[in-house]
Enzyme design. Structure first.
Site, mmCIF file in Angstrom:
data_model
loop_
_atom_site.group_PDB
_atom_site.id
_atom_site.type_symbol
_atom_site.label_atom_id
_atom_site.label_comp_id
_atom_site.label_asym_id
_atom_site.label_seq_id
_atom_site.Cartn_x
_atom_site.Cartn_y
_atom_site.Cartn_z
ATOM 1 C CB VAL A 16 51.243 52.743 81.212
ATOM 2 C CG1 VAL A 16 50.263 51.617 80.926
ATOM 3 C CG2 VAL A 16 50.491 54.048 81.447
ATOM 4 N N GLY A 81 55.075 55.379 73.642
ATOM 5 C CA GLY A 81 54.619 56.553 72.921
ATOM 6 C C GLY A 81 54.737 57.782 73.776
ATOM 7 C CB ALA A 82 54.261 61.290 72.930
ATOM 8 N NE ARG A 90 42.455 59.454 77.147
ATOM 9 C CZ ARG A 90 41.402 59.641 77.926
ATOM 10 N NH1 ARG A 90 40.273 60.055 77.424
ATOM 11 N NH2 ARG A 90 41.463 59.381 79.211
ATOM 12 N N PRO A 123 45.990 58.179 71.381
ATOM 13 C CG PRO A 123 44.976 59.284 69.608
ATOM 14 C CD PRO A 123 46.295 59.046 70.230
ATOM 15 C CB VAL A 124 43.603 53.528 73.363
ATOM 16 C CG1 VAL A 124 42.166 53.733 73.752
ATOM 17 C CG2 VAL A 124 43.962 52.059 73.365
ATOM 18 C CG ASP A 150 37.301 55.291 80.010
ATOM 19 O OD1 ASP A 150 37.504 56.462 79.713
ATOM 20 O OD2 ASP A 150 38.040 54.358 79.597
ATOM 21 C CB THR A 151 33.813 50.389 82.264
ATOM 22 O OG1 THR A 151 33.418 50.815 80.951
ATOM 23 C CG2 THR A 151 32.727 49.519 82.862
ATOM 24 N NE ARG A 153 40.195 56.813 85.581
ATOM 25 C CZ ARG A 153 40.995 57.142 84.563
ATOM 26 N NH1 ARG A 153 40.481 57.396 83.366
ATOM 27 N NH2 ARG A 153 42.287 57.224 84.745
ATOM 28 C CG HIS A 170 26.062 43.972 86.056
ATOM 29 N ND1 HIS A 170 27.108 43.231 85.549
ATOM 30 C CD2 HIS A 170 25.663 43.351 87.177
ATOM 31 C CE1 HIS A 170 27.324 42.181 86.328
ATOM 32 N NE2 HIS A 170 26.457 42.225 87.329
ATOM 33 C CG HIS A 177 40.280 55.686 76.535
ATOM 34 N ND1 HIS A 177 39.843 55.669 77.818
ATOM 35 C CD2 HIS A 177 41.590 56.084 76.595
ATOM 36 C CE1 HIS A 177 40.825 56.011 78.635
ATOM 37 N NE2 HIS A 177 41.891 56.271 77.904
ATOM 38 C CB THR A 233 46.518 57.467 84.857
ATOM 39 O OG1 THR A 233 46.587 57.041 83.504
ATOM 40 C CG2 THR A 233 45.806 58.802 84.930
HETATM 41 P P1 NAD Z 1 55.823 57.237 79.526
HETATM 42 O O1 NAD Z 1 56.354 58.418 78.794
HETATM 43 O O2 NAD Z 1 56.099 57.122 80.981
HETATM 44 O O3 NAD Z 1 56.324 55.878 78.828
HETATM 45 C C1 NAD Z 1 56.358 55.720 77.456
HETATM 46 C C2 NAD Z 1 57.583 54.908 77.135
HETATM 47 O O4 NAD Z 1 57.555 54.604 75.739
HETATM 48 C C3 NAD Z 1 58.896 55.639 77.417
HETATM 49 O O5 NAD Z 1 59.677 54.922 78.354
HETATM 50 C C4 NAD Z 1 59.580 55.729 76.063
HETATM 51 O O6 NAD Z 1 60.985 55.599 76.120
HETATM 52 C C5 NAD Z 1 58.931 54.559 75.322
HETATM 53 N N1 NAD Z 1 58.995 54.683 73.863
HETATM 54 C C6 NAD Z 1 58.713 55.768 73.103
HETATM 55 N N2 NAD Z 1 58.936 55.480 71.805
HETATM 56 C C7 NAD Z 1 59.337 54.183 71.749
HETATM 57 C C8 NAD Z 1 59.713 53.314 70.691
HETATM 58 N N3 NAD Z 1 59.726 53.738 69.416
HETATM 59 N N4 NAD Z 1 60.067 52.043 71.003
HETATM 60 C C9 NAD Z 1 60.098 51.622 72.294
HETATM 61 N N5 NAD Z 1 59.750 52.416 73.330
HETATM 62 C C10 NAD Z 1 59.376 53.676 73.066
HETATM 63 O O7 NAD Z 1 54.246 57.236 79.246
HETATM 64 P P2 NAD Z 1 53.147 56.473 80.128
HETATM 65 O O8 NAD Z 1 52.666 57.353 81.206
HETATM 66 O O9 NAD Z 1 53.637 55.109 80.432
HETATM 67 O O10 NAD Z 1 51.961 56.379 79.057
HETATM 68 C C11 NAD Z 1 52.100 55.568 77.907
HETATM 69 C C12 NAD Z 1 50.886 55.706 77.018
HETATM 70 O O11 NAD Z 1 49.769 55.095 77.658
HETATM 71 C C13 NAD Z 1 50.464 57.159 76.744
HETATM 72 O O12 NAD Z 1 50.075 57.281 75.390
HETATM 73 C C14 NAD Z 1 49.276 57.375 77.650
HETATM 74 O O13 NAD Z 1 48.402 58.381 77.182
HETATM 75 C C15 NAD Z 1 48.650 55.961 77.556
HETATM 76 N N6 NAD Z 1 47.683 55.619 78.602
HETATM 77 C C16 NAD Z 1 46.565 54.993 78.188
HETATM 78 C C17 NAD Z 1 45.581 54.655 79.107
HETATM 79 C C18 NAD Z 1 44.333 53.953 78.599
HETATM 80 O O14 NAD Z 1 43.349 53.787 79.342
HETATM 81 N N7 NAD Z 1 44.314 53.531 77.348
HETATM 82 C C19 NAD Z 1 45.764 54.948 80.456
HETATM 83 C C20 NAD Z 1 46.954 55.559 80.858
HETATM 84 C C21 NAD Z 1 47.912 55.918 79.918
#
Ligand code: NAD
Length: 317
Positions: A16, A81-82, A90, A123-124, A150-151, A153, A170, A177, A233
């Site tokens: 992301v 994050g994870a 989520r 979970p955002v 989501d909106t 999509r 609209h 989320h 994603t």
């Molecule tokens: P990813 O695993 O590819 O990337 C996460 C990155 O965070 C990794 O590179 C990791 O090294 C880094 N990281 C972890 N702990 C850290 C720390 N303490 N300090 C600095 N960096 C750190 O994951 P991703 O696919 O990029 O997804 C990231 C997050 O975004 C996930 O939680 C995913 O669920 C969320 N996401 C949210 C939406 C949304 O609509 N809100 C959409 C897509 C993904």
């Protein structure tokens, strides 16, 4: 914020974070982009690759740094994050990512005292609340990307179904989320007509009511489906983040369903959740209390209460 030189820091250079950096570079909205990741080589490599494409885009300073690189950032986008695993909801991610945020947010708040924090990690909604509490920032400056994706999509799928430009649709998805989100059909319009009326009269869909419900179910399951197919994603969320960033940097007053701290929204307070909100240079300028039907009010309350249960379980010390 220096409107001539917006500085945007991205925490997390994974799927992301790096795709957002790429989209942001192409958009020309930022003058400076900083990537921070605990995996230093990943952040450095992504920045090298991005910089090598810079002559095809706009002059931008792009570099990897530690948290001190967030100094004077106007916006800090947190994607670290994870990741969500195929079988994981989520909310399964809560404990893992709260611990990571306990490390990240105090550092970000120390260096980027005046920034707007845009939370993406899932979970955002819960992590937006956690960021608000850990940073001590005012609520207008802590935003979750919420149901903006989501909106989008939903608009895409309705556009395909009704064969109209999605910018004429609209409709909002509000709430968490995630699994308890809801579409606001009672307010959804195409070309000024109620959406069901448009679909049955102009798109000749005889069963629009049920088919729109099916479309929403597909929207809700999209993330799970994409993660099953390709592991993560990245493109659509990156575009959603560019839209939010643009509204902030260019002070556009766009109305977006971002996650924000609500007060007395149909009687609900003290939770970060998505509702249509005016987004501008101040962050969330104001959330908008849209009309909800009785059923939608109940679904929204259920969504908010689900989030509240998780918030109660979190230990922020
Ligand atoms: P990813 O695993 O590819 O990337 C996460 C990155 O965070 C990794 O590179 C990791 O090294 C880094 N990281 C972890 N702990 C850290 C720390 N303490 N300090 C600095 N960096 C750190 O994951 P991703 O696919 O990029 O997804 C990231 C997050 O975004 C996930 O939680 C995913 O669920 C969320 N996401 C949210 C939406 C949304 O609509 N809100 C959409 C897509 C993904």
């Amino acid at each position: 914020m220096d409107l001539l030189k917006p500085k945007i820091a991205i925490i997390g250079a994974g799927n992301v974070g790096s795709t957002f950096a790429f989209s942001l570079m192409i958009s020309g909205l930022a003058r400076e982009i900083v990537l921070v990741d605990k995996n230093d080589s990943l952040a450095i490599g992504e920045c090298m690759d991005l910089n090598h494409g810079l002559s095809f885009a706009h002059p931008t300073k792009i570099y990897a740094a530690g948290f001190d690189g967030c100094e004077n950032a106007d916006i800090v986008v947190i994607t670290a994050g994870a990741n969500q695993k195929p079988t994981e909801t989520r909310t399964d991610l809560v404990q893992k990512n709260v611990s990571i945020f306990k490390e990240i947010v105090p550092e970000v708040a120390k260096y980027a005292k005046n920034a707007i924090l845009l939370v993406v990690t899932n979970p955002v909604d819960i992590l937006t609340y956690v960021t608000l509490k850990l940073s001590g920032f005012p609520s207008n400056r802590v935003i979750g990307s919420g149901t903006v994706l989501d909106t989008a999509r939903l608009k895409y799928m309705i556009s395909d179904y009704a064969q109209v430009d999605s910018s004429n649709i609209h409709a909002y998805i509000i709430g968490e989320h995630g699994d308890t989100e809801l579409p606001v059909w009672s307010n959804a319009t195409i070309g000024g007509l109620d959406i069901k009326t448009f679909c049955s009269e102009y798109s000749q869909h005889r069963n629009a009511k049920n088919e729109l419900i099916e479309i929403f179910e597909k929207v809700k399951n999209s993330a799970y489906e994409i993660i099953k197919l390709k592991g993560a994603t990245n493109y659509s969320i990156a575009m959603a983040l560019v839209k939010i960033t643009r509204s902030i940097v260019r002070n556009e007053n766009s109305i977006l369903p971002v996650s924000t701290l609500i007060t007395d929204y149909y009687g609900i307070s003290g939770v970060c959740i998505s509702v249509p909100s005016i987004v501008n240079i101040n962050g969330v300028e104001q959330f908008i209390k849209i009309e909800l039907s009785g059923v939608e009010q109940e679904l929204f309350k259920h969504s908010a209460n689900t989030l509240k249960k998780f918030i109660k379980m979190i230990d922020l010390n």
